[in-house]
Design an enzyme around this catalytic site. Structure first.
Site, short mmCIF file in Angstrom:
data_model
loop_
_atom_site.label_atom_id
_atom_site.label_comp_id
_atom_site.label_asym_id
_atom_site.label_seq_id
_atom_site.Cartn_x
_atom_site.Cartn_y
_atom_site.Cartn_z
N ARG A 100 -32.16 34.28 -0.40
CA ARG A 100 -31.44 35.40 -0.56
C ARG A 100 -30.13 34.96 -1.60
O ARG A 100 -29.51 33.99 -1.26
CB ARG A 100 -30.84 35.94 0.75
CG ARG A 100 -29.85 37.11 0.15
CD ARG A 100 -29.49 38.03 1.28
NE ARG A 100 -30.43 38.97 1.54
CZ ARG A 100 -30.41 40.37 2.21
NH1 ARG A 100 -29.10 40.68 2.58
NH2 ARG A 100 -31.40 40.94 2.33
N HIS A 127 -35.88 43.59 -4.43
CA HIS A 127 -35.79 43.19 -3.03
C HIS A 127 -37.42 43.40 -2.59
O HIS A 127 -37.54 44.65 -1.77
CB HIS A 127 -34.88 44.38 -2.22
CG HIS A 127 -34.59 43.85 -1.03
ND1 HIS A 127 -34.91 42.70 -0.21
CD2 HIS A 127 -33.80 44.35 0.11
CE1 HIS A 127 -34.57 42.67 1.07
NE2 HIS A 127 -33.78 43.58 1.34
N GLN A 130 -38.40 44.21 1.27
CA GLN A 130 -38.01 45.46 1.65
C GLN A 130 -39.18 46.63 1.46
O GLN A 130 -39.65 47.52 2.37
CB GLN A 130 -36.76 45.86 1.00
CG GLN A 130 -36.40 47.41 1.61
CD GLN A 130 -35.74 47.39 2.93
OE1 GLN A 130 -34.91 46.51 3.10
NE2 GLN A 130 -36.02 48.32 3.83
N ASP A 215 -29.63 54.18 -1.27
CA ASP A 215 -29.18 52.87 -0.96
C ASP A 215 -27.75 52.88 -1.02
O ASP A 215 -27.25 53.90 -1.87
CB ASP A 215 -29.84 51.86 -1.91
CG ASP A 215 -29.34 50.39 -1.42
OD1 ASP A 215 -28.71 50.14 -0.20
OD2 ASP A 215 -29.74 49.24 -1.94
N CYS A 255 -32.65 51.62 3.26
CA CYS A 255 -33.11 49.93 3.43
C CYS A 255 -32.03 49.42 4.54
O CYS A 255 -32.12 48.62 5.23
CB CYS A 255 -32.99 49.06 2.40
SG CYS A 255 -31.57 48.92 1.34
N ARG A 283 -39.70 45.54 8.91
CA ARG A 283 -39.52 44.33 8.05
C ARG A 283 -40.00 43.15 8.74
O ARG A 283 -40.58 42.19 8.21
CB ARG A 283 -37.92 44.03 8.07
CG ARG A 283 -37.16 45.30 7.22
CD ARG A 283 -37.42 45.20 5.73
NE ARG A 283 -37.26 44.01 5.20
CZ ARG A 283 -36.11 43.28 4.79
NH1 ARG A 283 -34.79 44.10 4.75
NH2 ARG A 283 -35.97 42.24 4.43
N1 CP Z 1 -32.19 45.82 4.26
C1 CP Z 1 -31.66 44.64 4.09
O1 CP Z 1 -32.34 43.74 3.58
O2 CP Z 1 -30.75 44.33 5.24
P1 CP Z 1 -29.85 43.12 5.53
O3 CP Z 1 -29.08 42.87 4.25
O4 CP Z 1 -29.22 43.32 6.75
O5 CP Z 1 -30.96 41.82 5.30
N1 NVA Z 2 -28.64 47.29 -2.67
C1 NVA Z 2 -27.87 46.46 -1.64
C2 NVA Z 2 -29.09 46.09 -0.60
C3 NVA Z 2 -28.78 45.51 0.76
C4 NVA Z 2 -29.95 45.10 1.59
C5 NVA Z 2 -27.40 45.20 -1.95
O1 NVA Z 2 -27.91 44.50 -2.81
O2 NVA Z 2 -26.45 44.91 -1.30
#
Ligand code: CP
Ligand code: NVA
Length: 297
Positions: A100, A127, A130, A215, A255, A283
């Site tokens: 990540r 992502h 997701q 989101d 998400c 997930r």
């Molecule tokens: N939706 C998602 O990826 O959540 P987190 O940021 O908690 O991993």
């Molecule tokens: N769009 C958000 C998603 C988090 C899971 C971000 O990038 O922070």
């Protein structure tokens, strides 16, 4: 050896197969599987996470393997060791990398220099994990997503890009309502052109939709813009009025993490059309199916 940096790294058939397997794994949750027996996955997380970290750590354990968590604060990544070198070292000792990060190029570099599968656990660009869970969730509640109209409301961000890829791969219509300056990436828009439409009007996007998705307006890395964004996006809250423009049996997804009173009204996310907790749980199942696929390919 396959990586999973984007939904476009899989064929539509493979996506469908992984989702079917996720549903099978969910139906027999807790059943022992030994596909990752003796294997180690390393989670390289340069951004915060609740769901992605937990679902991978638990999923790997349920498949018989173990996981290590590496953050920049307690590894040399935070002190400037190149991703290329990290990729080579991790490849000599572990079996799978979940990364990540911010700039998408960092996860691409990891994959380029790793000799083990790399999974993108979120970048600024997309992502994909997701979306495996989101499609699984839709399928469980409403069956095949092909041909359906789905509405994306708010920021044309990383999750939106993966929804666009899903629309192209699984052949549904994604109607995207964003402010003009927050439209999704141009190249993704072009590549998914026949399965998406862009508007600035949330009501148009939601009209008749089988699912409404949103989101946060200020994802990770955009915290400083929170105040200005809350003004720019003020007309993009998914509230009861917007949900009433969608189909009578429309679902709501997010998400998470969610900010009630901003991108979504509490009455929607906590209401009967919301499937966000199934989405979060999935997930785990979807990523177990993904890991099975990657370690056995
Ligand atoms: N939706 C998602 O990826 O959540 P987190 O940021 O908690 O991993
Ligand atoms: N769009 C958000 C998603 C988090 C899971 C971000 O990038 O922070």
């Amino acid at each position: 050896m396959r990586h999973f940096l984007s939904l476009m790294d899989l064929s539509a058939k493979e996506i469908r197969r992984i989702i079917a397997r996720a549903m099978e794994l969910k139906a027999r949750a807790g059943a022992a599987s030994s596909l990752m027996d003796g294997q180690t996955a390393v989670l390289v997380f340069e951004k915060s996470s609740t769901r992605t970290r937990i679902s991978f750590e638990v999923g790997i354990r349920q498949l018989g393997g173990s996981s290590l968590f590496l953050s920049p604060a307690d590894s040399h990544l935070g002190r400037g060791e190149p991703i290329e070198d990290t990729a080579r070292v991790l490849s000599r000792m572990t079996d799978l990398i979940v990364m990540r990060t911010g700039p998408h190029q960092r996860v691409e570099t990891m994959a380029e220099h790793a000799s083990i599968p790399v999974i993108n656990g979120l970048s600024d660009f997309n992502h994909p994990c997701q979306l495996l869970a989101d499609i699984q969730t839709f399928t469980e509640h409403r069956g095949d997503i092909r041909g359906k109209k789905i509405a994306w409301i708010g920021d044309g961000n990383n999750v939106c890009h993966s929804w666009m890829n899903a629309a192209r791969q699984l052949d549904f219509l994604l109607s995207i309502a964003t402010p003009v300056d927050h439209r999704p990436n141009h190249a993704v828009t072009e590549s998914c052109r026949s399965n998406i439409e862009l508007t600035t009007d949330p009501g148009n996007a939601a009209s008749g939709a089988a699912l409404v998705v949103t989101d946060t307006w200020s994802g990770m890395g955009y915290e400083k813009e929170k105040e200005t964004r809350s003004i720019i996006f003020s007309g993009y809250c998914v509230d009861d009025a917007l949900m009433s423009a969608a189909a009578d049996d429309a679902l709501f997804m997010h998400c998470l993490p969610a900010y009630r009173g901003c991108e979504v009204a509490a009455s929607v996310i906590d209401g009967p059309q919301s499937v966000v907790w199934d989405e979060a749980e999935n997930r785990l199942h979807a990523q177990k199916a993904l890991m099975e696929f990657l370690v056995s390919t």
